[in-house]
Design an enzyme around this catalytic site. Structure first.
Site, PDB file in Angstrom:
ATOM      1  N   HIS A   1       0.832  -1.222   0.000  1.00 22.83           N
ATOM      2  CA  HIS A   1       0.000   0.000   0.000  1.00 22.83           C
ATOM      3  C   HIS A   1       0.863   1.268   0.000  1.00 22.83           C
ATOM      4  O   HIS A   1       0.422   2.317   0.469  1.00 22.83           O
ATOM      5  CB  HIS A   1      -0.959   0.048   1.198  1.00 22.83           C
ATOM      6  CG  HIS A   1      -1.709  -1.218   1.429  1.00 22.83           C
ATOM      7  ND1 HIS A   1      -2.962  -1.458   0.893  1.00 22.83           N
ATOM      8  CD2 HIS A   1      -1.379  -2.339   2.102  1.00 22.83           C
ATOM      9  CE1 HIS A   1      -3.369  -2.663   1.257  1.00 22.83           C
ATOM     10  NE2 HIS A   1      -2.421  -3.223   1.991  1.00 22.83           N
TER      11      HIS A   1
ATOM     12  N   GLU B   1      10.097   8.791 -16.357  1.00 24.81           N
ATOM     13  CA  GLU B   1       8.712   9.227 -16.599  1.00 24.81           C
ATOM     14  C   GLU B   1       8.256   8.867 -18.013  1.00 24.81           C
ATOM     15  O   GLU B   1       7.112   8.476 -18.242  1.00 24.81           O
ATOM     16  CB  GLU B   1       8.584  10.736 -16.397  1.00 24.81           C
ATOM     17  CG  GLU B   1       8.782  11.171 -14.957  1.00 24.81           C
ATOM     18  CD  GLU B   1       8.854  12.685 -14.861  1.00 24.81           C
ATOM     19  OE1 GLU B   1       7.838  13.301 -14.542  1.00 24.81           O
ATOM     20  OE2 GLU B   1       9.930  13.251 -15.127  1.00 24.81           O
TER      21      GLU B   1
ATOM     22  N   LYS C   1      16.383  21.758  -9.624  1.00 27.96           N
ATOM     23  CA  LYS C   1      15.691  20.533 -10.026  1.00 27.96           C
ATOM     24  C   LYS C   1      16.570  19.555 -10.774  1.00 27.96           C
ATOM     25  O   LYS C   1      17.490  19.914 -11.489  1.00 27.96           O
ATOM     26  CB  LYS C   1      14.497  20.885 -10.923  1.00 27.96           C
ATOM     27  CG  LYS C   1      13.399  21.586 -10.163  1.00 27.96           C
ATOM     28  CD  LYS C   1      12.477  20.608  -9.499  1.00 27.96           C
ATOM     29  CE  LYS C   1      11.576  20.031 -10.552  1.00 27.96           C
ATOM     30  NZ  LYS C   1      10.360  19.482 -10.037  1.00 27.96           N
TER      31      LYS C   1
ATOM     32  N   SER D   1      15.527  21.809 -14.891  1.00 30.65           N
ATOM     33  CA  SER D   1      14.345  22.625 -15.150  1.00 30.65           C
ATOM     34  C   SER D   1      14.807  23.949 -15.733  1.00 30.65           C
ATOM     35  O   SER D   1      15.856  24.469 -15.353  1.00 30.65           O
ATOM     36  CB  SER D   1      13.598  22.868 -13.841  1.00 30.65           C
ATOM     37  OG  SER D   1      12.800  24.027 -13.962  1.00 30.65           O
TER      38      SER D   1
END
Ligand code: ARG
Length: 477
Positions: free
Chosen positions: A174, A308, A301, A295
């Protein structure tokens, strides 16, 4: 009688072109530009050229062996086909959409090079059995390519597993800390998944390995072809048994995309873990500069774009499977032009999968795991509570359900005191269960916890080391 153009596209029709196309004998007019645009597949099916030429060679050799084609014509055809491979590989071959597809582009060029004999190559053959053969050969090669990529990726994962057989980390259910596991064990879970993926591709390869050649348009042929010979020459196990099935079956492409979809899902699950683990909030892993991006506005970043994209591209692959299933579902036997829509989803899925496997392998190969952070987190969230309950069963003879309840009370006590289970005082523990002795502390550390999980397939470092050896044997030899 000359048919009058009856639609707005009539202006695009080129009178007289019809008779010059390969099938144009009964046509007075050439296709409208719209017809050509919807009909032509050359832009994508040119990728079949090597397989198309291999199929033509096998077919021509068989025609010669059977006395259907003269040896001289056979020789000219073989030489012409070799010249065409050279032209296509050199980039000098001019592909023409008016010639629809790769089969007709090659045949047309062959007639330019060798003249009339080119027209004999298509004896006892149709584009229907031709394309079915080409596509099977292409998918067979694609499977071999993907299998090689997966094998290399499994090798990288096994190397990581071996290096981190004893690295403790939190195991989740979970997405809540559940029990400590080892990083090596976690990596080996993916090795198993990829092993099943390879097995599914291998099954698909076995089933697809039947040769459609000789089925001709749909009914077989009146020429005395030797289908065993062409099948063997192309590395097929046997000729396809039924000519109607041979030209209309695209099961192999569906199976390939289904196996590919499941592979894409596995890659996506691993990619999702990399995305999570590389977030500073987890801090489990650092992806190398080569597989991260920055970024344009936030200088701090470091984004896991490759992971992704692997996660995102699973959508494309699953979409390709859907596309083909939907194309096929309403098709009567035998061939229908709808089936020309089989190739792009397979090509796209293959390119996508090859890229995703390579990107994941590269990313994992360079990844740096923060073993300190992993270990610190492994103990957070009372992850050794099960070890405590098991200890109560084993040492104090308490039934598991009751031990579970007692441990729950101890977890609550630790929560109230804002400490870990191992930080509770023995006297406090004994106030909940008198049978507890200080021997209990031995099972509360995360290292002890994982070391105790020695059941077959369990996470103990010793198991993981043995499992790495076994996995090398099963998957890499
Ligand atoms: N380009 C076609 C395809 O990919 C080849 C087969 C054409 N057959 C036909 N009967 N028109 O399906």
């Amino acid at each position: 009688m000359t048919k009058k153009p009856s639609n707005p596209q009539a202006a695009n029709e080129q009178p007289g072109v019809g008779s010059s196309t390969i099938w144009g004998g009964r046509f007075d007019a050439g296709p409208s530009s719209m017809m050509e645009a919807i009909n032509a597949s050359i832009d994508f099916d040119k990728r079949l050229f090597l397989h198309d030429i291999a199929g033509s060679r096998a077919h021509a050799d068989m025609l010669v062996a059977q006395g259907i084609l003269s040896p001289v014509d056979g020789q000219d055809i073989a030489e012409g086909l070799t010249a065409i491979v050279g032209e296509i590989e050199a980039g000098t071959f001019v592909f023409n959409a008016a010639l629809e597809d790769i089969h007709m582009n090659i045949e047309n060029r062959l007639s330019e090079i060798i003249g009339e004999a080119a027209g004999r190559l298509h004896t006892a053959r149709s584009r229907n059995d031709q394309v079915a053969t080409d596509f099977r050969l292409w998918v067979r090669d694609a499977i071999d390519g993907i299998d090689a990529g997966l094998k290399a990726f499994q090798g990288i994962l096994i190397d990581i597993a071996e290096a981190h057989a004893g690295t403790v980390m939190p195991g989740f259910t979970h997405l809540q800390a559940a029990q400590p596991v080892t990083l090596g064990h976690h990596m080996l879970a993916y090795v198993e998944m990829l092993g099943r993926d390879r097995g599914r591709f291998a099954d698909c390869r076995k089933r697809l390995n039947e040769c459609p050649l000789g089925a001709a348009a749909l009914a077989g042929t009146s020429f005395p072809v030797d289908r065993q010979m062409t099948a063997k020459a192309l590395g097929f196990a046997r000729p396809a048994a039924n000519s109607l099935d041979a030209v209309s079956d695209r099961d192999f492409a569906v199976e390939f995309l289904a196996a590919g979809s499941l592979l894409a899902v596995h890659l996506s699950r691993l990619a999702e873990e990399i995305v999570l683990w590389s977030a500073p909030q987890f801090g489990f892993v650092k992806i190398s500069d080569q597989f991260s991006s920055g970024s344009s506005i936030m200088p701090q970043k470091r984004n896991p774009d490759a992971a992704e994209l692997v996660r995102g591209k699973a959508g494309r692959v699953i979409g390709s499977l859907n596309t083909l299933l939907i194309v096929l579902k309403g098709l009567p036997l035998a061939y229908g032009k709808d089936m020309q829509e089989d190739k792009e989803p397979v090509f796209d899925a293959t390119d996508t999968l090859e890229l995703c496997v390579a990107a994941m392998a590269g990313m994992l190969n360079d990844a740096e795991f923060d073993t300190r952070r992993l270990k610190d987190d492994a103990g957070k969230g009372f992850t050794t509570a099960t070890d405590l309950a098991d200890w109560l069963v084993r040492v104090a003879g308490i039934p598991f359900r009751q031990a579970h309840h007692i441990t729950g009370q101890l977890v609550k006590m630790a929560e109230d005191k804002d400490c870990g289970l191992e930080d509770l005082k023995l006297a406090d523990m004994q106030s909940v269960e008198a049978a507890i002795t200080d021997a209990v502390f031995a099972v509360l550390g995360v290292e002890n916890s994982v070391a105790s999980r020695t059941s077959e397939g369990g996470t103990a470092p010793a198991n993981v080391r043995a499992a790495c050896t076994a996995a090398r044997k099963r998957f890499l030899t």
